[in-house]
Design a protein around this motif. Sequence first.
Motif, PDB file in Angstrom:
ATOM      1  N   SER A  69       0.817  -1.208   0.000  1.00 16.15           N
ATOM      2  CA  SER A  69       0.000   0.000   0.000  1.00 16.15           C
ATOM      3  C   SER A  69       0.857   1.269   0.000  1.00 16.15           C
ATOM      4  CB  SER A  69      -0.928  -0.013   1.219  1.00 16.15           C
ATOM      5  OG  SER A  69      -1.710   1.158   1.265  1.00 16.15           O
ATOM      6  N   VAL A  70       1.865   1.321   0.861  1.00 15.26           N
ATOM      7  CA  VAL A  70       2.702   2.531   0.895  1.00 15.26           C
ATOM      8  C   VAL A  70       3.549   2.654  -0.365  1.00 15.26           C
ATOM      9  CG1 VAL A  70       2.753   2.692   3.411  1.00 15.26           C
ATOM     10  CG2 VAL A  70       4.616   1.562   2.243  1.00 15.26           C
ATOM     11  N   MET A  71       3.947   1.537  -0.964  1.00  8.95           N
ATOM     12  CA  MET A  71       4.722   1.624  -2.208  1.00  8.95           C
ATOM     13  C   MET A  71       3.865   2.168  -3.352  1.00  8.95           C
ATOM     14  SD  MET A  71       7.196  -1.719  -1.830  1.00  8.95           S
ATOM     15  CE  MET A  71       7.552  -1.862  -3.528  1.00  8.95           C
ATOM     16  N   ARG A  72       2.585   1.855  -3.362  1.00 12.57           N
ATOM     17  CA  ARG A  72       1.691   2.424  -4.382  1.00 12.57           C
ATOM     18  C   ARG A  72       1.522   3.928  -4.173  1.00 12.57           C
ATOM     19  NH1 ARG A  72      -1.067  -2.333  -3.392  1.00 12.57           N
ATOM     20  NH2 ARG A  72      -2.499  -1.309  -1.949  1.00 12.57           N
ATOM     21  N   SER A  73       1.523   4.370  -2.916  1.00  9.08           N
ATOM     22  CA  SER A  73       1.251   5.769  -2.586  1.00  9.08           C
ATOM     23  C   SER A  73       2.462   6.690  -2.688  1.00  9.08           C
ATOM     24  CB  SER A  73       0.703   5.860  -1.155  1.00  9.08           C
ATOM     25  OG  SER A  73      -0.481   5.136  -1.031  1.00  9.08           O
ATOM     26  N   HIS A  74       3.662   6.151  -2.522  1.00  5.22           N
ATOM     27  CA  HIS A  74       4.846   7.005  -2.427  1.00  5.22           C
ATOM     28  C   HIS A  74       5.859   6.672  -3.524  1.00  5.22           C
ATOM     29  CE1 HIS A  74       3.513   8.670   1.364  1.00  5.22           C
ATOM     30  NE2 HIS A  74       3.166   7.448   1.715  1.00  5.22           N
ATOM     31  N   PRO A  75       6.007   7.547  -4.513  1.00  7.53           N
ATOM     32  CA  PRO A  75       6.925   7.294  -5.637  1.00  7.53           C
ATOM     33  C   PRO A  75       8.368   7.023  -5.229  1.00  7.53           C
ATOM     34  CG  PRO A  75       5.542   9.192  -6.093  1.00  7.53           C
ATOM     35  CD  PRO A  75       5.281   8.793  -4.670  1.00  7.53           C
ATOM     36  N   MET A  76       8.858   7.672  -4.151  1.00  6.18           N
ATOM     37  CA  MET A  76      10.256   7.465  -3.754  1.00  6.18           C
ATOM     38  C   MET A  76      10.507   6.030  -3.300  1.00  6.18           C
ATOM     39  SD  MET A  76      12.243   9.974  -4.299  1.00  6.18           S
ATOM     40  CE  MET A  76      13.618   9.561  -3.256  1.00  6.18           C
ATOM     41  N   LEU A  77       9.486   5.340  -2.831  1.00  7.22           N
ATOM     42  CA  LEU A  77       9.648   3.957  -2.404  1.00  7.22           C
ATOM     43  C   LEU A  77       9.701   3.004  -3.601  1.00  7.22           C
ATOM     44  CD1 LEU A  77       7.350   3.878   0.740  1.00  7.22           C
ATOM     45  CD2 LEU A  77       9.821   4.250   0.600  1.00  7.22           C
ATOM     46  N   ARG A  78       9.418   3.534  -4.793  1.00  8.54           N
ATOM     47  CA  ARG A  78       9.508   2.745  -6.027  1.00  8.54           C
ATOM     48  C   ARG A  78      10.640   3.251  -6.926  1.00  8.54           C
ATOM     49  NH1 ARG A  78       4.176   4.537  -6.208  1.00  8.54           N
ATOM     50  NH2 ARG A  78       4.577   5.627  -8.163  1.00  8.54           N
ATOM     51  N   ALA A  79      11.530   4.029  -6.385  1.00  8.15           N
ATOM     52  CA  ALA A  79      12.559   4.684  -7.193  1.00  8.15           C
ATOM     53  C   ALA A  79      13.844   3.866  -7.279  1.00  8.15           C
ATOM     54  CB  ALA A  79      12.869   6.068  -6.622  1.00  8.15           C
ATOM     55  N   ASP A 154      27.921  -1.298   7.989  1.00  5.21           N
ATOM     56  CA  ASP A 154      29.185  -1.278   7.267  1.00  5.21           C
ATOM     57  C   ASP A 154      29.137  -1.919   5.885  1.00  5.21           C
ATOM     58  OD1 ASP A 154      30.436  -0.057   9.429  1.00  5.21           O
ATOM     59  OD2 ASP A 154      30.843  -1.983  10.378  1.00  5.21           O
ATOM     60  N   LEU A 155      28.275  -2.896   5.700  1.00  7.37           N
ATOM     61  CA  LEU A 155      28.360  -3.709   4.484  1.00  7.37           C
ATOM     62  C   LEU A 155      27.061  -3.822   3.701  1.00  7.37           C
ATOM     63  CD1 LEU A 155      30.388  -6.614   6.099  1.00  7.37           C
ATOM     64  CD2 LEU A 155      31.299  -4.718   4.753  1.00  7.37           C
ATOM     65  N   ALA A 156      26.108  -2.973   3.939  1.00  7.26           N
ATOM     66  CA  ALA A 156      24.790  -3.117   3.307  1.00  7.26           C
ATOM     67  C   ALA A 156      24.749  -2.457   1.936  1.00  7.26           C
ATOM     68  CB  ALA A 156      23.704  -2.531   4.193  1.00  7.26           C
ATOM     69  N   ALA A 157      25.373  -3.055   0.977  1.00  9.74           N
ATOM     70  CA  ALA A 157      25.356  -2.511  -0.379  1.00  9.74           C
ATOM     71  C   ALA A 157      24.034  -2.842  -1.058  1.00  9.74           C
ATOM     72  CB  ALA A 157      26.510  -3.084  -1.188  1.00  9.74           C
ATOM     73  N   MET A 158      23.510  -1.875  -1.786  1.00  7.66           N
ATOM     74  CA  MET A 158      22.294  -2.067  -2.568  1.00  7.66           C
ATOM     75  C   MET A 158      22.598  -1.702  -4.010  1.00  7.66           C
ATOM     76  SD  MET A 158      19.224  -0.516  -0.333  1.00  7.66           S
ATOM     77  CE  MET A 158      18.875  -1.080   1.314  1.00  7.66           C
ATOM     78  N   ASP A 159      21.925  -2.355  -4.919  1.00 11.45           N
ATOM     79  CA  ASP A 159      22.057  -2.018  -6.330  1.00 11.45           C
ATOM     80  C   ASP A 159      21.121  -0.848  -6.606  1.00 11.45           C
ATOM     81  OD1 ASP A 159      22.150  -1.793  -9.065  1.00 11.45           O
ATOM     82  OD2 ASP A 159      21.939  -3.941  -9.438  1.00 11.45           O
ATOM     83  N   VAL A 160      21.668   0.366  -6.520  1.00  9.58           N
ATOM     84  CA  VAL A 160      20.835   1.564  -6.631  1.00  9.58           C
ATOM     85  C   VAL A 160      20.271   1.752  -8.035  1.00  9.58           C
ATOM     86  CG1 VAL A 160      21.948   2.719  -4.693  1.00  9.58           C
ATOM     87  CG2 VAL A 160      22.818   3.092  -7.012  1.00  9.58           C
ATOM     88  N   ALA A 161      20.929   1.211  -9.047  1.00 11.08           N
ATOM     89  CA  ALA A 161      20.429   1.334 -10.415  1.00 11.08           C
ATOM     90  C   ALA A 161      19.195   0.464 -10.635  1.00 11.08           C
ATOM     91  CB  ALA A 161      21.514   0.968 -11.425  1.00 11.08           C
ATOM     92  N   GLU A 162      19.119  -0.639  -9.920  1.00  9.63           N
ATOM     93  CA  GLU A 162      17.968  -1.541 -10.053  1.00  9.63           C
ATOM     94  C   GLU A 162      16.876  -1.232  -9.040  1.00  9.63           C
ATOM     95  OE1 GLU A 162      17.309  -3.886 -12.390  1.00  9.63           O
ATOM     96  OE2 GLU A 162      19.084  -3.076 -13.367  1.00  9.63           O
TER      97      GLU A 162
END
Length: 188
Positions: A69-79, A154-162
């Motif tokens: 529900s919050v992902m549908r409402s907030h564009p930044m959570l789908r960015a 320290d080690l929480a890398a995320m694939d920001v492009a995906e």
Amino acid sequence: ETKTSSMTSQEGNVDGMGLQHRKLGSQEHLMLPRQYSIGNEVFPQMSHVSCTVLNNTPSTAALKQAINSVMRSHPMLRASVTGTGEPTERIDLFKMVRSGEPDPLTFQERDVGHFAAEDVFSIKIIVGDSDADSGNYRALLRESWKERFNNDLDLAAMDVAEGPLWRIEMHRFGNDDDASDNPCAVLY
């Protein structure tokens, strides 16, 4: 001007498909993998990690429904993040001061439904005695979430492009998806 969550619908900030985008601010740049180093030491991606310990464990289905529900409402959570962010020139000794930005790092909204709760939500089952009378359950819970918390700092890398650019992990006793009277920890 119509304001939608953290992104603003202004001329020039909506692409041809109607999806919003905006350039990253200077503090947001700090959360990405670093493009500079001192000697052989490369600066890691920074993470913001929080933990909440709940007295009762909510149902997994209810949490997933709320996340969707919050992902549908907030564009930044789908960015996700597009662009190289590479400046035209780096002008100081440590190559941190930048001049020019031909391909800026940009938050780009994804279509509603591109990400779902399963993309951001995970569960870690804590093995051990969760009987409140044993006194051991709070220690097991604390040990479980602290290990993940310290690792993610320290080690929480995320694939920001995906994307997605965030995640939630619930540490709980028992492998059923129902709500329970046992405590749980939620890292985000």
